[in-house]
Design a protein around this motif. Sequence first.
Motif, PDB file in Angstrom:
ATOM      1  N   ASP A 172       0.772  -1.162   0.089  1.00  0.00           N
ATOM      2  CA  ASP A 172       0.059   0.066  -0.067  1.00  0.00           C
ATOM      3  C   ASP A 172       0.835   1.256  -0.030  1.00  0.00           C
ATOM      4  O   ASP A 172       0.515   2.197  -0.534  1.00  0.00           O
ATOM      5  N   VAL A 173       1.853   0.998   0.654  1.00  0.00           N
ATOM      6  CA  VAL A 173       2.781   2.380   0.683  1.00  0.00           C
ATOM      7  C   VAL A 173       3.374   2.577  -0.686  1.00  0.00           C
ATOM      8  O   VAL A 173       3.602   3.714  -1.147  1.00  0.00           O
ATOM      9  N   GLU A 174       3.840   1.521  -1.388  1.00  0.00           N
ATOM     10  CA  GLU A 174       4.505   1.811  -2.595  1.00  0.00           C
ATOM     11  C   GLU A 174       3.231   2.169  -3.675  1.00  0.00           C
ATOM     12  O   GLU A 174       3.692   3.161  -4.613  1.00  0.00           O
ATOM     13  N   ALA A 175       2.166   1.717  -3.514  1.00  0.00           N
ATOM     14  CA  ALA A 175       1.134   2.172  -4.374  1.00  0.00           C
ATOM     15  C   ALA A 175       0.819   3.477  -4.191  1.00  0.00           C
ATOM     16  O   ALA A 175       0.655   4.147  -5.231  1.00  0.00           O
ATOM     17  N   ASP A 176       0.888   3.994  -2.879  1.00  0.00           N
ATOM     18  CA  ASP A 176       0.351   5.348  -2.886  1.00  0.00           C
ATOM     19  C   ASP A 176       1.770   6.361  -3.539  1.00  0.00           C
ATOM     20  O   ASP A 176       1.477   7.251  -3.796  1.00  0.00           O
ATOM     21  N   ARG A 177       3.158   5.615  -3.333  1.00  0.00           N
ATOM     22  CA  ARG A 177       4.103   6.550  -3.850  1.00  0.00           C
ATOM     23  C   ARG A 177       4.032   6.668  -5.449  1.00  0.00           C
ATOM     24  O   ARG A 177       4.034   7.630  -5.923  1.00  0.00           O
ATOM     25  N   VAL A 178       3.618   5.326  -6.115  1.00  0.00           N
ATOM     26  CA  VAL A 178       3.356   5.651  -7.351  1.00  0.00           C
ATOM     27  C   VAL A 178       2.465   6.652  -7.963  1.00  0.00           C
ATOM     28  O   VAL A 178       2.355   7.236  -8.870  1.00  0.00           O
ATOM     29  N   LEU A 179       1.113   6.332  -7.259  1.00  0.00           N
ATOM     30  CA  LEU A 179      -0.103   7.218  -7.564  1.00  0.00           C
ATOM     31  C   LEU A 179       0.191   8.690  -7.331  1.00  0.00           C
ATOM     32  O   LEU A 179      -0.148   9.477  -8.361  1.00  0.00           O
ATOM     33  N   ALA A 180       1.009   8.883  -6.297  1.00  0.00           N
ATOM     34  CA  ALA A 180       1.319  10.359  -6.042  1.00  0.00           C
ATOM     35  C   ALA A 180       2.257  10.907  -7.087  1.00  0.00           C
ATOM     36  O   ALA A 180       2.351  11.889  -7.712  1.00  0.00           O
ATOM     37  N   ASP A 181       3.434  10.037  -7.512  1.00  0.00           N
ATOM     38  CA  ASP A 181       4.095  10.240  -8.518  1.00  0.00           C
ATOM     39  C   ASP A 181       3.213  10.504  -9.827  1.00  0.00           C
ATOM     40  O   ASP A 181       3.743  11.519 -10.652  1.00  0.00           O
ATOM     41  N   ILE A 182       2.085   9.701 -10.347  1.00  0.00           N
ATOM     42  CA  ILE A 182       1.439   9.815 -11.527  1.00  0.00           C
ATOM     43  C   ILE A 182       0.738  11.039 -11.464  1.00  0.00           C
ATOM     44  O   ILE A 182       0.566  11.855 -12.381  1.00  0.00           O
ATOM     45  N   GLU A 183       0.123  11.427 -10.122  1.00  0.00           N
ATOM     46  CA  GLU A 183      -0.519  12.500  -9.982  1.00  0.00           C
ATOM     47  C   GLU A 183      -0.132  13.614 -10.089  1.00  0.00           C
ATOM     48  O   GLU A 183      -0.491  14.607 -10.816  1.00  0.00           O
ATOM     49  N   GLN A 184       1.281  13.844  -9.731  1.00  0.00           N
ATOM     50  CA  GLN A 184       2.148  14.906  -9.994  1.00  0.00           C
ATOM     51  C   GLN A 184       2.496  15.208 -11.657  1.00  0.00           C
ATOM     52  O   GLN A 184       2.540  16.295 -11.921  1.00  0.00           O
ATOM     53  N   ALA A 185       2.637  14.037 -12.115  1.00  0.00           N
ATOM     54  CA  ALA A 185       2.710  13.940 -13.552  1.00  0.00           C
ATOM     55  C   ALA A 185       1.718  14.609 -14.211  1.00  0.00           C
ATOM     56  O   ALA A 185       1.599  15.651 -15.286  1.00  0.00           O
ATOM     57  N   VAL A 186       0.472  14.083 -13.965  1.00  0.00           N
ATOM     58  CA  VAL A 186      -0.730  14.471 -14.532  1.00  0.00           C
ATOM     59  C   VAL A 186      -1.270  16.047 -14.189  1.00  0.00           C
ATOM     60  O   VAL A 186      -1.453  17.035 -14.956  1.00  0.00           O
ATOM     61  N   ASP A 187      -0.624  16.481 -13.070  1.00  0.00           N
ATOM     62  CA  ASP A 187      -0.888  17.959 -12.688  1.00  0.00           C
ATOM     63  C   ASP A 187       0.083  18.877 -13.310  1.00  0.00           C
ATOM     64  O   ASP A 187      -0.055  20.037 -13.283  1.00  0.00           O
ATOM     65  N   THR A 188       1.215  18.476 -13.843  1.00  0.00           N
ATOM     66  CA  THR A 188       2.143  19.285 -14.646  1.00  0.00           C
ATOM     67  C   THR A 188       2.039  19.117 -16.271  1.00  0.00           C
ATOM     68  O   THR A 188       3.122  19.804 -16.754  1.00  0.00           O
ATOM     69  N   VAL A 189       1.160  18.571 -16.840  1.00  0.00           N
ATOM     70  CA  VAL A 189       1.048  18.373 -18.210  1.00  0.00           C
ATOM     71  C   VAL A 189       0.507  19.743 -18.628  1.00  0.00           C
ATOM     72  O   VAL A 189      -0.145  20.456 -17.994  1.00  0.00           O
TER      73      VAL A 189
END
Length: 199
Positions: free
Chosen positions: A64-81
């Motif tokens: 779950d910790v790793e999943a949250d890390r990946v999702l946070a990273d992807i969310e940041q990518a989405v927000d910076t498009v």
Amino acid sequence: MPKSPTKTRPKTVTALMRSALALFVEHGFHATSISDICGHAGLTRGAFYSNYRTKEQLFLALYDVEADRVLADIEQAVDTVTPGDDPVRHIIDRVGAHRRENHRWFLVSMEFTLHAARTPDLAAELAPHEDRLTTGLAALLERSLPGLSRDRAEDVARLLTALHEGTTAQELIHGTAATAFRDRLLSDIVDALVADNPR
């Protein structure tokens, strides 16, 4: 005055999880014992069992910790498009920037997945953790790709996860040639699925 269990528990949990991840990466899930985890963390077995029933339960917390890390990273990518960016390529590049971390986690998670595949009760425990990651990824895909239906977003999320895992294995064996193939393939597959999206 000694600290209460409530105050010390977060530090204990963090120490156990860090210890477990380091040992799982270095030696593997099966080769690492609960005693190893406790010793590496400088804690007692009692500290372990006051927080986790089994080594498998500790792994699921790590998942779950790793999943949250990946999702946070992807969310940041989405927000910076930015306008004109290919959002899928932007996300893939962002995830690829953490390739070393992803490789370390892949080795641990794949060993555990095979373990769960041979153990029906454990597979049933792992499934909702994987579904949580898929649901989070699907929501981010919907945000980054306007017009993508919810059902198709979940299809794309599951396919991306499967392709990422399979091609990461190839990358670990074949190196940069597999990396280029994976990055190109993931983007092309998503583009095709989005173009064929039933709205």
